[in-house]
Design an enzyme around this catalytic site. Structure first.
Site, mmCIF file in Angstrom:
data_model
loop_
_atom_site.group_PDB
_atom_site.id
_atom_site.type_symbol
_atom_site.label_atom_id
_atom_site.label_comp_id
_atom_site.label_asym_id
_atom_site.label_seq_id
_atom_site.Cartn_x
_atom_site.Cartn_y
_atom_site.Cartn_z
ATOM 1 N N TYR A 177 1.127 -1.365 0.236
ATOM 2 C CA TYR A 177 0.148 0.126 -0.112
ATOM 3 C C TYR A 177 1.062 0.970 -0.119
ATOM 4 O O TYR A 177 1.529 1.274 1.019
ATOM 5 C CB TYR A 177 -0.970 -0.395 1.252
ATOM 6 C CG TYR A 177 -1.885 0.909 1.419
ATOM 7 C CD1 TYR A 177 -1.388 1.928 0.200
ATOM 8 C CD2 TYR A 177 -3.024 0.387 2.335
ATOM 9 C CE1 TYR A 177 -3.513 2.850 0.503
ATOM 10 C CE2 TYR A 177 -3.978 1.829 1.885
ATOM 11 C CZ TYR A 177 -4.201 2.849 1.397
ATOM 12 O OH TYR A 177 -5.175 3.818 1.613
ATOM 13 N N CYS A 178 0.456 1.928 -1.327
ATOM 14 C CA CYS A 178 1.190 3.747 -0.875
ATOM 15 C C CYS A 178 2.707 3.432 -1.130
ATOM 16 O O CYS A 178 3.316 2.591 -1.653
ATOM 17 C CB CYS A 178 1.297 4.024 0.100
ATOM 18 S SG CYS A 178 1.862 6.442 0.238
ATOM 19 N N VAL A 179 3.771 3.722 0.072
ATOM 20 C CA VAL A 179 5.265 3.788 -0.275
ATOM 21 C C VAL A 179 5.906 2.005 -0.177
ATOM 22 O O VAL A 179 6.681 1.713 -0.538
ATOM 23 C CB VAL A 179 5.773 4.720 0.741
ATOM 24 C CG1 VAL A 179 5.479 6.352 0.589
ATOM 25 C CG2 VAL A 179 5.082 4.218 2.265
ATOM 26 N N GLY A 213 3.850 -0.021 -1.392
ATOM 27 C CA GLY A 213 4.189 -0.679 -2.716
ATOM 28 C C GLY A 213 5.410 -0.475 -3.419
ATOM 29 O O GLY A 213 5.480 -1.097 -4.395
ATOM 30 N N PHE A 243 -1.891 -0.790 -3.841
ATOM 31 C CA PHE A 243 -2.615 -0.219 -3.818
ATOM 32 C C PHE A 243 -2.368 1.800 -3.554
ATOM 33 O O PHE A 243 -1.994 1.519 -2.754
ATOM 34 C CB PHE A 243 -3.114 -0.415 -2.084
ATOM 35 C CG PHE A 243 -4.199 -1.655 -2.139
ATOM 36 C CD1 PHE A 243 -4.529 -2.182 -2.702
ATOM 37 C CD2 PHE A 243 -4.523 -1.590 -0.782
ATOM 38 C CE1 PHE A 243 -5.022 -3.832 -2.776
ATOM 39 C CE2 PHE A 243 -4.711 -3.336 -0.131
ATOM 40 C CZ PHE A 243 -5.111 -3.959 -1.513
#
Length: 577
Positions: free
Chosen positions: A310-312, A314, A339
């Protein structure tokens, strides 16, 4: 104090606002004449002071202001004010007083007129470096939001009425709210006493089965008699608490995934302190993600896992996949899900405004003890949506003195996490500023150069249509770098609500397009819209990777395998401040 219930402005108010608008026009005209006589130095900045453009801007502002005054003084014969769709739905001016009372209607229209001309002035700049122009526009929008008449007691009809209704008590309560926030160094957005970690948020049953100096590994208890053989491990961003994916039970992605028969593990990152001053990029990949993946594989006796970033996290997961591919160990991850994550930062949105030399120097100074106080990052993210995440609460909490509304998502948003200062600085420079990740060999992990083009892991990419942190156009660029089978889904809403959208809510929508396309615009043009949550689409995709099921027993039950339970979920790291 002016009478806010009257339908006609007083003579004093008319005189005052006549002077304000007249002075504004005079300043613009004087500026225009000054510019006509000036001889700016040659170079790109000279175009910013083009007298022709300045005079055009002054003339346009003059014409719109004359129409504004005509509507105010002679509404029956004036051309009506034409709002843009964005202005019409602006929540700051939804109260009827802003349209029904002439003075405040005039203030609203004046504000929109000035704001429109300020942004047009920025857009009209020529010969300016595009990055600098983005910075000017970002700063201008921030200034416009800050100067809204809704942010000041004397120009907000609701505040004035509230003061009268409460006999001034609302101002005292608002002052106390402001003093409390100043004392703690953070804006309050929700009732801090309404939620308790482990009770009504982050409450999905499970156990902490591993703890390292960098993370805790949480395994969740199965609720079905059989589970899918391939487990799921979720890597949340280390800049936030993991329980954004485990809010109240009805919103919890973790709980929902468990109910689908998936064995779920989640990494809970440690909030940084001085002991983590030497933590770098390699640690989050090797000692974080790969270590957690190997732990789950060995615990359950499986060759690979489904991984979510998710986000960073990812961004880091993409490097993990590339590193495993370089080592010939790509089978350790059977599928990867992203994500709202970015790997190519060439169009990374407004966060790029915070990677200039001055900002980086500030972060370096703030992190002198080895970690960056999470309140700094919280303030940065709030600035990206200042109208909603700052000024909205200034008005409600300080000016109106209203009670805080319980909201689990805002409780999470205020639950800040400290960051390893050196690693965070490297992240901003190597990724946001220099965009090294997309250059083959541009970055290395443990001495191994990584190349995203070698990633052939089946991949599911979710982006948010209205994401202001990881813009959909930026997330889309993952499709240009991975070579494996990939499914892209565009979800309604933004960085949080676009992800945390349970099927039971019946909210938003998502778009899919199985045709081969090169750009996000082409994807959208041929996309099929599906109402509701994208979670079922993702779960169905996971089952196509490995549909095999096993009994939910032995190591599938937290603490019953080779790793004994350390404590109940959500663990200790999520509570560390």
């Amino acid at each position: 104090m002016a009478d806010t219930t009257t339908s006609k402005p007083s003579l004093e108010e008319l005189q005052h606002w006549t002077w304000v608008l007249g002075r504004a026009q005079q300043m613009m005209l004087e500026n225009g004449f000054d510019l006509m006589g000036a001889k700016p130095a040659a170079g790109p900045m000279a175009a910013m002071f083009d007298p022709t453009a300045a005079m055009r801007a002054s003339a346009g502002f003059w014409a719109d202001t004359m129409q504004l005054w005509q509507r105010f003084l002679d509404p029956a014969n004036a051309q009506p004010f034409e709002e843009t769709p964005e202005q019409a739905k602006d929540k700051r001016f939804k109260a009827p007083q802003w349209r029904e009372q002439p003075v405040f209607d005039f203030l609203r229209q004046s504000y929109f007129t000035v704001a429109d001309h300020l942004l047009k002035g920025v857009d009209a700049l020529e010969g300016v470096d595009p990055k600098q122009k983005e910075q000017i526009r970002f700063a201008t929008k921030g200034f416009i939001d800050a100067m809204s008449p809704s942010n000041f007691p004397a120009t907000n009809p609701q505040v004035l009425e509230r003061v009268v209704e409460t006999k001034g008590e609302s101002l005292l309560k608002g002052l106390q709210n402001m003093l409390n926030d100043l004392a703690k160094g953070q804006l309050t957005q929700t009732d801090a006493q309404a939620f308790e970690i482990g009770r009504n948020i982050a409450a999905t049953p499970g156990k902490v089965v591993k703890r390292t100096p960098l993370y805790e590994l949480i395994q969740y208890s199965p609720t079905t008699s059989q589970v899918y053989r391939t487990p799921l491990i979720i890597f949340p961003p280390w800049i936030n608490r993991f329980y954004i994916l485990d809010l109240s039970p009805e919103k919890s992605l973790i709980r929902w995934a468990v109910e689908q028969g998936i064995t779920v593990f989640v990494v809970s990152w440690k909030s940084a302190d001085a002991t983590m001053k030497d933590v770098v990029w390699d640690d989050y990949v090797e000692r974080g993600q790969i270590d957690a993946i190997d732990t789950v594989r060995e615990l359950l006796g499986v060759e690979g896992v489904h991984a979510v970033g998710y986000c960073v996290a990812g961004t880091t997961l993409s490097a993990t996949l590339a590193l495993l591919a370089a080592r010939g160990e790509a089978e350790k991850v059977k599928s990867a899900t992203f994500f709202t994550a970015q790997v190519d930062f060439s169009e990374a949105g407004d966060l790029r405004m915070f990677v200039g030399d001055d900002q980086l120097a500030l972060i370096k100074n703030l992190g002198a003890e080895g970690f960056l106080d999470g309140r700094y990052m919280a303030a940065t993210f709030n600035l990206l949506r200042g109208r909603d995440l700052i000024w909205n609460y200034v008005t409600n909490n300080y000016l109106l003195g209203q009670d805080y509304v319980p909201f689990d998502l805002l409780h999470w948003n205020s639950d800040v996490t400290n960051l390893p200062a050196g690693w965070h600085l490297s992240y901003l420079t190597d990724f946001y500023r220099d965009n090294k990740l997309v250059t083959p060999g541009g970055l290395s992990v443990s001495g191994t150069p990584i190349d995203l083009g070698q990633v052939s892991t089946p991949t599911y990419v979710q982006a948010g249509r209205e994401d202001h942190i990881a813009p959909a156009q930026s997330v889309w660029k993952i499709t240009h770098h991975f070579k494996g089978p990939l499914r892209f889904v565009l979800a309604g809403s933004g960085h949080i609500a676009g992800v945390v959208n349970p099927p039971s809510a019946g909210k938003y929508q998502y778009w899919t397009n199985d045709a081969p396309v090169e750009t996000l615009a082409e994807f959208i043009e041929g996309a099929t819209e599906v109402k509701g949550s994208w979670w079922p689409d993702w779960a169905a995709w996971l089952t196509t990777i490995d549909p095999e099921k096993v009994d939910a027993e032995a190591a599938r039950i937290p603490g019953q395998g080779a790793l004994p339970a350390i404590e109940d979920a959500p663990g200790s790291y999520v509570r560390t401040r």
